[in-house]
Write an enzyme that holds these catalytic residues in place. Structure first.
Site, PDB file in Angstrom:
ATOM      1  N   HIS A 324      -4.357  -7.585   2.311  1.00 42.20           N
ATOM      2  CA  HIS A 324      -3.116  -6.858   2.055  1.00 42.20           C
ATOM      3  C   HIS A 324      -2.061  -7.841   1.596  1.00 42.20           C
ATOM      4  CE1 HIS A 324       0.292  -4.186   2.574  1.00 42.20           C
ATOM      5  NE2 HIS A 324      -0.596  -3.207   2.517  1.00 42.20           N
ATOM      6  N   ASP A 381      -7.096   1.635   4.278  1.00 41.57           N
ATOM      7  CA  ASP A 381      -8.035   2.345   3.410  1.00 41.57           C
ATOM      8  C   ASP A 381      -9.475   2.152   3.834  1.00 41.57           C
ATOM      9  OD1 ASP A 381      -6.213   3.483   1.668  1.00 41.57           O
ATOM     10  OD2 ASP A 381      -5.928   1.582   0.648  1.00 41.57           O
TER      11      ASP A 381
END
Ligand code: CMC
Length: 447
Positions: A324, A381
């Site tokens: 991320h 996700d």
């Protein structure tokens, strides 16, 4: 439509001038320049370089905005090193476990959790604006049945500006609010219609006796020929998934919405631009990509092979659902999603080999030196794809659900920007590396 006039957020700029400065010395000329240091309520101190070009004649260079705050915002705070995510000061964990999606929408849009009356009003307003202009159905029919649902989303959400002319004037606070509420209320209907269209089933009209999440599940999975029983666990999981995706600071799609909106484009067009940005596999498209990757891996024995591939820069392959830009610690949303994932699979009594594969991949990656050193943890996700698959959504719908939930974040960020009195059109500069000026060469003289 009920408008919460008394709750319009106060968007006056609030960053404090610390009275400290940062001095930059240009070694080429020996000149020094001082720039003020601003302080928000949380997060790193920020050098105010708004006058940098005017004073130094130089640009700053920050592709990917890794060190640049593009705006002031009071909506969402992330501390990526600590794995913290707050909406208006409330932790995502508390919101996901104690609140519901419409409360979070109210919180993001108006700045606070609603009291009982405000909640009733807000739920009522959203519930009563879920229907779409009837002609929108014909608009759907222009798409090929095998279109990617995100392609339909970009088109149909953008098309709302052709149907709702009375909420396009962004200088009118009432119209701004109506547009925001319409978007939150109608996006689940559009998302469900997109799904129904792709499988050739009749469109189901929204039902006002159901909650936001229940209604979405109903419009998506019910058929007119038989009753549809909504599982409370699934509705709760759906609601949680919406909460976890509601807003995430100045990510790519939100920044796209703000940039589009900075030119005073209408809100429906701005949200369509956010959906387009979200579609990419490095952003919202990652949940779809995770499932594709797990299927490609196919068996636990092949995990090491894929881990090695992910480490090899020349392979062009990355472990989808890992890493991320901001979180260099466990993504707090991933933790909640992991738990929800197990609840859903238990409720549905699903033994999904892909989940086993995902758990094993997570275990191996978390122990691997490359992933540990680069702080590449599973992101939200990674798990959302598995839950959504268990709930019966086809892979191509995963990013649509992300867009549905993120719409409240986008409209709240858009509204915050438009209501900021000093907001300017977004207009980055560049570090030009093309040809300097040169004379035009006529066709007959070109080599
Ligand atoms: N697999 C393998 N290596 C990776 C991965 C990955 N998933 N992610 C980052 N790296 C490596 C990358 O190669 C780089 O190595 P080096 O420093 O040796 O060059 C280092 O880690 C830093 O990566 P980066 O690309 O500079 O980091 P970034 O902040 O620009 O990218 C990211 C963040 C999310 C785009 C990236 O981690 C990625 O592509 N992840 C896979 C896609 C994904 O899951 N996206 C969903 C993000 S969360 C939800 C959302 O925002 O929509």
């Amino acid at each position: 439509m009920h408008l919460a006039e008394d709750k319009m957020s106060d968007n006056t700029a609030k960053a404090k001038d610390t009275k400290n400065t940062v001095t930059i010395t240009d070694n080429a000329t020996g000149k020094s320049y001082e720039f003020p240091v601003l302080e928000g309520s949380c997060g790193p101190r920020t050098v105010d370089i708004r006058k940098f070009y005017a004073e130094t004649g130089m640009f700053t260079y920050d592709p990917g905005f890794t060190s640049t705050a593009s705006c002031e915002s009071a909506l969402t705070f992330i501390d990526g090193d600590e794995g913290v995510l707050l909406h208006r000061g409330y932790s995502i964990k508390e919101l996901a476990n104690k609140s519901d999606f419409l409360e979070v929408c109210h919180l993001l849009l108006y700045g606070d959790l609603p009291n009982k009356t405000q909640k009733e009003d807000f739920v009522n307003t959203i519930t009563r604006h879920t229907m779409l202009h009837e002609q929108m159905q014909f608009f759907f029919r222009g798409f090929r049945r095998d279109s990617h649902p995100m392609a339909i989303m970009v088109g149909t959400v953008g098309a709302l500006s052709a149907f709702y002319h009375d909420s396009l004037d962004i200088t009118d606070p009432k119209q701004r609010e109506i547009a925001a509420l319409r978007l939150i209320a109608k996006i689940p209907t559009i998302a469900a219609l997109t799904y129904k269209y792709s499988i050739g089933q009749p469109f189901m009209y929204p039902r006002n006796d159901l909650s936001f999440a229940e209604n979405f599940l109903y419009m998506t999975f019910a058929v007119p020929s038989e009753p549809y029983k909504i599982s409370a666990t699934l509705a709760r999981a759906m609601d949680k998934i919406f909460i976890l995706h509601a807003d995430h600071e100045q990510n790519a799609s939100t920044s796209t919405v703000r940039l589009a909106g900075s030119s005073h484009a209408n809100p429906f067009a701005c949200i369509a631009s956010g959906i387009a940005s979200l579609w990419g596999p490095a952003h919202g498209g990652a949940n779809e990509a995770v499932l594709k990757m797990l299927k490609e891996i196919g068996h636990k024995d092949r995990i090491p092979e894929f881990i090695e591939k992910a480490k090899d820069k020349n392979s062009g392959f990355r472990l989808m659902g890992f890493g991320h830009r901001v979180y260099k610690n466990y993504d707090p949303r991933a933790e909640i999603m992991r738990k929800t994932c197990h609840e859903v699979l238990n409720e549905l009594d699903i033994k999904d080999p892909l989940l086993d594969l995902a758990m094993e991949l997570e275990r191996i990656a978390l122990e691997d030196k490359y992933f540990v050193e680069k702080k590449l943890y599973p992101n939200v996700d990674f798990y959302s794809g598995i839950i959504l698959k268990a709930m019966g959504f086809p892979t191509s719908m995963f990013t649509v659900l992300f867009a549905l939930a993120r719409t409240v974040g986008w409209v709240s960020q858009w509204k915050e920007m438009v209501e900021e009195p000093t907001h300017k059109i977004g207009r980055p500069r560049q570090l030009y590396t093309g040809s300097p000026a040169r004379p035009f060469v006529r066709l007959e003289d070109r080599p």
